[in-house]
Design a protein around this motif. Sequence first.
Motif, short mmCIF file in Angstrom:
data_model
loop_
_atom_site.label_atom_id
_atom_site.label_comp_id
_atom_site.label_asym_id
_atom_site.label_seq_id
_atom_site.Cartn_x
_atom_site.Cartn_y
_atom_site.Cartn_z
N ALA A 94 3.60 -8.22 3.81
CA ALA A 94 5.12 -7.80 3.58
C ALA A 94 5.56 -7.19 4.77
CB ALA A 94 5.18 -7.23 2.33
N PHE A 95 4.76 -5.83 5.21
CA PHE A 95 5.20 -5.23 6.36
C PHE A 95 5.10 -5.91 7.59
CE2 PHE A 95 4.13 -1.52 3.55
CZ PHE A 95 5.36 -0.98 3.15
N GLY A 96 3.93 -6.68 7.58
CA GLY A 96 3.78 -7.29 9.12
C GLY A 96 4.51 -8.57 9.22
N GLU A 97 4.26 -9.31 8.38
CA GLU A 97 4.89 -10.81 8.31
C GLU A 97 6.55 -11.03 8.00
OE1 GLU A 97 3.36 -13.53 9.62
OE2 GLU A 97 1.58 -12.04 10.22
N LEU A 98 6.95 -10.06 7.08
CA LEU A 98 8.19 -10.22 6.51
C LEU A 98 8.99 -9.27 7.27
CD1 LEU A 98 7.69 -10.79 2.61
CD2 LEU A 98 7.90 -12.52 4.61
N GLY A 99 8.39 -8.05 7.85
CA GLY A 99 9.32 -7.03 8.65
C GLY A 99 9.88 -6.25 7.61
N LEU A 100 9.22 -5.93 6.32
CA LEU A 100 10.00 -5.07 5.50
C LEU A 100 9.82 -3.76 5.78
CD1 LEU A 100 9.24 -7.07 2.16
CD2 LEU A 100 11.26 -7.04 3.36
N HIS A 101 10.54 -2.88 5.38
CA HIS A 101 10.61 -1.43 5.64
C HIS A 101 9.79 -0.43 4.55
CE1 HIS A 101 11.56 2.76 6.75
NE2 HIS A 101 12.14 2.79 5.77
N LEU B 112 6.37 3.14 2.59
CA LEU B 112 7.29 2.79 3.61
C LEU B 112 6.11 1.97 4.81
CD1 LEU B 112 9.32 5.74 4.26
CD2 LEU B 112 9.90 3.80 2.85
N ALA B 113 6.68 1.35 5.63
CA ALA B 113 5.93 0.46 6.63
C ALA B 113 5.39 1.62 7.60
CB ALA B 113 6.95 -0.51 7.35
N THR B 114 6.22 2.92 7.92
CA THR B 114 5.69 3.91 8.64
C THR B 114 4.60 4.57 7.86
OG1 THR B 114 7.70 5.21 7.88
CG2 THR B 114 7.59 4.00 9.85
#
Length: 200
Positions: free
Chosen positions: A134-141, A191-193
């Motif tokens: 979800a973080f990598g392919e969809l760019g979610l935060h 979070l993605a971070t």
Amino acid sequence: MTDPYESSDALPLSEIHGHGLWLRPWDADSEEDVRAWLRGYADPEFQRWNTPLKPIGTRADAQQSLRARVRAAEEAAGTSFCVTEAGKGVPLGHVGINDIDHVMRVARVGYWVLPEARGRRVATRALALASRWAFGELGLHRLELGHALGHEASCRVAERCGYPYEGTLRGAMFETGRLDAFRDTHLHARLATDPEPAVP
């Protein structure tokens, strides 16, 4: 860059491999998938902690529910994976990225595991894979995870997957088997971070 206010692209029908699992799209025309979906919703532990808006008790109910998942992906609102064991493809459970807000880049995650697959950290491994995707392919935060107060197993899955507890939401979920009464939920989020946790 695509304007998130105008984006309506369907979500990719992806397969994810890792941690001894294979995550693939559910198939409403597969008897095995339909039976697994029915068993998941009929499981007493599932029913204890979840109250679906629409009962799923027949093959037709299950097919309709699974087709709704396909439509959600077509509308870029969510995506659902059948969790299977790597190399075997036998359904073990479900993990989904739901209620996607493409403007705020936030979504809610949910999962369940069939009784015979419990005790093997299937939910932990599946959630870890789906979160990374979800973080990598969809760019979610931000990914949010909510569970009923008292659901300690779900709390442990969240924490192992890097979703710390953020607070208690009052009356944010239906009571068991009722659509007219509410219970509190624990909110976890990642979070993605945030650092990616080590998953056994």
